[in-house]
Design an enzyme around this catalytic site. Structure first.
Site, PDB file in Angstrom:
ATOM      1  N   GLN A  19      14.158  21.251  11.249  1.00 54.60           N
ATOM      2  CA  GLN A  19      13.079  22.127  11.725  1.00 54.60           C
ATOM      3  C   GLN A  19      13.431  22.803  13.052  1.00 54.60           C
ATOM      4  O   GLN A  19      13.017  23.931  13.313  1.00 54.60           O
ATOM      5  CB  GLN A  19      11.802  21.285  11.872  1.00 54.60           C
ATOM      6  CG  GLN A  19      10.523  22.088  11.900  1.00 54.60           C
ATOM      7  CD  GLN A  19      10.032  22.486  10.521  1.00 54.60           C
ATOM      8  OE1 GLN A  19      10.027  21.684   9.607  1.00 54.60           O
ATOM      9  NE2 GLN A  19       9.616  23.728  10.358  1.00 54.60           N
ATOM     10  N   LYS A  53       8.479  16.745  12.868  1.00 53.98           N
ATOM     11  CA  LYS A  53       8.018  16.473  11.504  1.00 53.98           C
ATOM     12  C   LYS A  53       7.288  15.146  11.535  1.00 53.98           C
ATOM     13  O   LYS A  53       7.505  14.323  12.427  1.00 53.98           O
ATOM     14  CB  LYS A  53       9.214  16.393  10.540  1.00 53.98           C
ATOM     15  CG  LYS A  53       8.866  16.655   9.113  1.00 53.98           C
ATOM     16  CD  LYS A  53       8.745  18.142   8.789  1.00 53.98           C
ATOM     17  CE  LYS A  53       8.247  18.352   7.373  1.00 53.98           C
ATOM     18  NZ  LYS A  53       8.356  19.764   6.961  1.00 53.98           N
ATOM     19  N   ASP A  96       3.140  19.758   4.118  1.00 53.34           N
ATOM     20  CA  ASP A  96       4.442  19.621   3.460  1.00 53.34           C
ATOM     21  C   ASP A  96       4.119  18.917   2.139  1.00 53.34           C
ATOM     22  O   ASP A  96       2.966  18.983   1.674  1.00 53.34           O
ATOM     23  CB  ASP A  96       5.415  18.802   4.333  1.00 53.34           C
ATOM     24  CG  ASP A  96       6.857  18.835   3.823  1.00 53.34           C
ATOM     25  OD1 ASP A  96       7.539  19.838   4.038  1.00 53.34           O
ATOM     26  OD2 ASP A  96       7.308  17.868   3.162  1.00 53.34           O
ATOM     27  N   ASN A 129       3.197  23.760  -3.798  1.00 47.16           N
ATOM     28  CA  ASN A 129       2.908  24.962  -3.016  1.00 47.16           C
ATOM     29  C   ASN A 129       4.074  25.947  -2.999  1.00 47.16           C
ATOM     30  O   ASN A 129       3.908  27.140  -3.263  1.00 47.16           O
ATOM     31  CB  ASN A 129       2.530  24.537  -1.590  1.00 47.16           C
ATOM     32  CG  ASN A 129       2.370  25.720  -0.668  1.00 47.16           C
ATOM     33  OD1 ASN A 129       3.267  26.036   0.105  1.00 47.16           O
ATOM     34  ND2 ASN A 129       1.258  26.416  -0.772  1.00 47.16           N
TER      35      ASN A 129
HETATM   36  P1  NDP Z   1       4.026  19.941  -2.878  1.00 43.08           P
HETATM   37  O1  NDP Z   1       3.573  18.566  -2.639  1.00 43.08           O
HETATM   38  O2  NDP Z   1       3.027  21.029  -2.967  1.00 43.08           O
HETATM   39  O3  NDP Z   1       4.920  19.999  -4.200  1.00 43.08           O
HETATM   40  C1  NDP Z   1       6.065  19.231  -4.333  1.00 43.08           C
HETATM   41  C2  NDP Z   1       6.598  19.433  -5.735  1.00 43.08           C
HETATM   42  O4  NDP Z   1       7.869  18.812  -5.828  1.00 43.08           O
HETATM   43  C3  NDP Z   1       5.729  18.803  -6.808  1.00 43.08           C
HETATM   44  O5  NDP Z   1       5.876  19.527  -7.988  1.00 43.08           O
HETATM   45  C4  NDP Z   1       6.347  17.409  -6.945  1.00 43.08           C
HETATM   46  O6  NDP Z   1       6.109  16.779  -8.205  1.00 43.08           O
HETATM   47  C5  NDP Z   1       7.806  17.716  -6.779  1.00 43.08           C
HETATM   48  N1  NDP Z   1       8.479  16.548  -6.218  1.00 43.08           N
HETATM   49  C6  NDP Z   1       8.276  15.978  -5.017  1.00 43.08           C
HETATM   50  N2  NDP Z   1       9.051  14.899  -4.859  1.00 43.08           N
HETATM   51  C7  NDP Z   1       9.765  14.807  -5.982  1.00 43.08           C
HETATM   52  C8  NDP Z   1      10.747  13.909  -6.431  1.00 43.08           C
HETATM   53  N3  NDP Z   1      11.158  12.876  -5.653  1.00 43.08           N
HETATM   54  N4  NDP Z   1      11.293  14.126  -7.650  1.00 43.08           N
HETATM   55  C9  NDP Z   1      10.893  15.170  -8.416  1.00 43.08           C
HETATM   56  N5  NDP Z   1       9.942  16.039  -8.056  1.00 43.08           N
HETATM   57  C10 NDP Z   1       9.403  15.861  -6.849  1.00 43.08           C
HETATM   58  O7  NDP Z   1       5.100  20.241  -1.717  1.00 43.08           O
HETATM   59  P2  NDP Z   1       5.628  21.642  -1.191  1.00 43.08           P
HETATM   60  O8  NDP Z   1       5.701  22.600  -2.312  1.00 43.08           O
HETATM   61  O9  NDP Z   1       4.849  21.991   0.023  1.00 43.08           O
HETATM   62  O10 NDP Z   1       7.097  21.261  -0.684  1.00 43.08           O
HETATM   63  C11 NDP Z   1       8.238  21.340  -1.536  1.00 43.08           C
HETATM   64  C12 NDP Z   1       9.499  21.392  -0.710  1.00 43.08           C
HETATM   65  O11 NDP Z   1       9.468  22.541   0.159  1.00 43.08           O
HETATM   66  C13 NDP Z   1       9.733  20.200   0.225  1.00 43.08           C
HETATM   67  O12 NDP Z   1      11.114  19.977   0.348  1.00 43.08           O
HETATM   68  C14 NDP Z   1       9.191  20.702   1.552  1.00 43.08           C
HETATM   69  O13 NDP Z   1       9.745  19.995   2.653  1.00 43.08           O
HETATM   70  C15 NDP Z   1       9.676  22.137   1.516  1.00 43.08           C
HETATM   71  N6  NDP Z   1       8.977  23.061   2.402  1.00 43.08           N
HETATM   72  C16 NDP Z   1       7.623  23.231   2.312  1.00 43.08           C
HETATM   73  C17 NDP Z   1       6.983  24.123   3.136  1.00 43.08           C
HETATM   74  C18 NDP Z   1       5.541  24.441   2.995  1.00 43.08           C
HETATM   75  O14 NDP Z   1       5.095  25.387   3.649  1.00 43.08           O
HETATM   76  N7  NDP Z   1       4.785  23.728   2.164  1.00 43.08           N
HETATM   77  C19 NDP Z   1       7.731  24.835   4.195  1.00 43.08           C
HETATM   78  C20 NDP Z   1       9.169  24.665   4.135  1.00 43.08           C
HETATM   79  C21 NDP Z   1       9.733  23.782   3.278  1.00 43.08           C
HETATM   80  P3  NDP Z   1       5.111  15.505  -8.283  1.00 43.08           P
HETATM   81  O15 NDP Z   1       3.748  16.079  -8.065  1.00 43.08           O
HETATM   82  O16 NDP Z   1       5.322  14.935  -9.657  1.00 43.08           O
HETATM   83  O17 NDP Z   1       5.524  14.565  -7.178  1.00 43.08           O
END
Ligand code: NDP
Length: 449
Positions: A115, A130, A170, A245
């Site tokens: 970050q 974080k 996140d 997201n």
């Molecule tokens: P969400 O919780 O909205 O979604 C996460 C998604 O990833 C879900 O579909 C989830 O499935 C899947 N997932 C999470 N962990 C695992 C795993 N161990 N194996 C397989 N699938 C997994 O999170 P975000 O969309 O906010 O974040 C996704 C990524 O983007 C992360 O790496 C985060 O750090 C990064 N990020 C997010 C930002 C933001 O603004 N939100 C900014 C910058 C980066 P399930 O529901 O089955 O767990």
């Protein structure tokens, strides 16, 4: 006598590895940055002199705390809370909170370390941090999530504020959780301090486009990489992992730009929809009903669900890993290359393993690392902070235009740094070095702190 840049980096990395030997994710993220900095240190010996690297790999402050809460059966549950305030040379600490069973100090430190450089690249004057908890919101009732968030904030509120540390969402932390966290902060402090959290509801200080920003930003970044080589997203097929997201809004933007995103996934498997993922249906299932990705295939004619497996086996020219760390390994990268991939842009943080990054870069495709490609989320959070401070509110089009301009700047800064340090088009080197130089110079100017 001063060490050579190479020897210096090695000695800092070895000392950190000894100190943090049980933190594999943090060490992976640290190596990913340090290993690219040889040409930067050769140009700036003052960074070695001032021990910038030694200071950078050690967080300014780490807060670990107990989070007790009552479940719906009135049983006491206990989770662990974290906030790692890594570096505030550029501004107040800024970075999301992750609620997931896999969260531990190593994961929080890797995310906080990344970050620092990402935030520097956005030029929004924010430091890096974080936090999170090993609490898993899946399958919990709204009331349980609220009680957990209230307990989490009851400890965290002492350490945050609009000029000190500004958390956001996140994995596992979206609008619902930010609402409960903000409500408890307001109750504890008696202050409606909008700037203390970002990703708020739009009726009480949240910014337009914050929800969409990370996914849209990753696609804008891919568009900028393609533009440099005279190519476009229009008419191209994309694979996207995740259905949270970041993934949802990456899929939406690909489609708005004339591409077709044919996959989405969660931890149970993935769906393929050759007609293009129906974003409204995906939002209904994931954002409203909090369902599983298999529900999509049950409701969308022609779509199929693959249990387990790898989304990277589906051929496409664009790939957006948008789920979690280390989800794209060497085997996945090989499958993507076999399927004709042209661009990989990381929506998630560190989703590609080091071996897979090497393979993709050596194959000559365009590779956009998360530090640059997913920086649209935190950049728009910084825009939310600006609007809160000015008691102002921008409309959607203006906010999206600002996001797009920031992604263009992040791209250009990364590309220019890759040229300056001798490997044009190596966006990993470019993003790391551009972010690092900004932070390192600020640290030196501010003295030994
Ligand atoms: P969400 O919780 O909205 O979604 C996460 C998604 O990833 C879900 O579909 C989830 O499935 C899947 N997932 C999470 N962990 C695992 C795993 N161990 N194996 C397989 N699938 C997994 O999170 P975000 O969309 O906010 O974040 C996704 C990524 O983007 C992360 O790496 C985060 O750090 C990064 N990020 C997010 C930002 C933001 O603004 N939100 C900014 C910058 C980066 P399930 O529901 O089955 O767990």
């Amino acid at each position: 006598m001063q060490l050579t840049p190479n020897a210096h980096i090695q000695s800092v990395a070895e000392a950190a590895a000894q100190r943090s030997h049980n933190e594999p994710e943090f060490l992976q993220a640290m190596h990913e940055v340090l290993d690219t900095l040889v040409p930067v240190l050769a140009e700036h010996p003052e960074f070695i002199e001032a021990a910038v690297l030694e200071r950078l790999v050690e967080p300014e402050r780490q807060i670990l705390f107990r989070v007790p809460w009552l479940d719906d059966q009135n049983r006491v549950r206990v989770n662990r809370g974290f906030r790692v305030q890594f570096n505030s040379a550029l501004g107040p600490f800024k970075g999301g909170l992750r609620f997931h069973s896999s969260v531990n100090l190593s994961v929080v430190k890797f995310l906080g370390f990344e970050q620092i450089f990402k935030n520097a690249l956005t030029r929004q004057r924010i430091g890096g941090a974080k936090g999170g908890s090993d609490f898993d919101p899946h399958g919990k009732s709204d009331e349980e999530v609220m009680r957990f968030c209230q307990s989490f904030m009851t400890e965290l509120y002492r350490y945050i504020g609009d000029q000190t540390d500004v958390p956001a969402g996140d994995i596992g932390v979206g609008g619902r959780e930010i609402g409960y966290l903000f409500g408890q902060y307001r109750r504890l402090t008696g202050r409606h301090e909008s700037g203390v959290l970002t990703g708020k509801g739009k009726g009480w200080g949240g910014a337009e486009v914050r929800t969409e920003a990370t996914g849209y930003g990753a696609v804008f970044f891919a568009q900028e990489m393609l533009k440099r080589t005279g190519e476009d997203i229009d008419g191209r097929r994309a694979v996207v992992s995740g259905s949270g997201n970041v993934a949802i809004y990456a899929i939406e933007k690909v489609s708005q730009l004339g591409g077709t995103a044919v996959t989405a996934s969660d931890s149970s498997g993935y769906v393929v929809d050759e007609q293009g993922i129906d974003v409204e249906l995906l939002k209904q299932i994931k954002e409203v009903e909090r369902g599983r990705i298999s529900d999509y295939a049950e409701r969308k004619p022609g779509a199929r669900f693959v249990s387990g497996g790898s989304v990277w086996d589906v051929p496409a020219e664009l790939a957006f890993p948008c789920a979690t760390q280390n989800e794209l390994d060497e085997r996945g990268a090989r499958a993507l290359l076999d399927g004709g991939v042209r661009v990989v842009a990381e929506g998630a943080n560190m989703p590609t393993t080091p071996e897979a990054v090497t393979l993709l870069q050596q194959s000559g495709i365009l590779f956009g690392p998360g530090k640059a490609a997913n920086s649209g989320g935190v950049a728009t959070s910084a825009l939310e902070m600006s609007q809160n401070a000015a008691r102002d509110r921008w409309d959607f089009d203006h906010s999206e235009a600002r996001l797009q301009a920031i992604m263009r700047d992040v791209h250009d800064a990364s590309y220019e740094a890759s040229e300056r340090y001798g490997r044009p088009g190596d966006y990993v080197l470019g993003a790391n070095s551009a972010g690092f130089v900004t932070v390192a110079q600020a640290m030196i100017e501010q003295g030994l702190v």
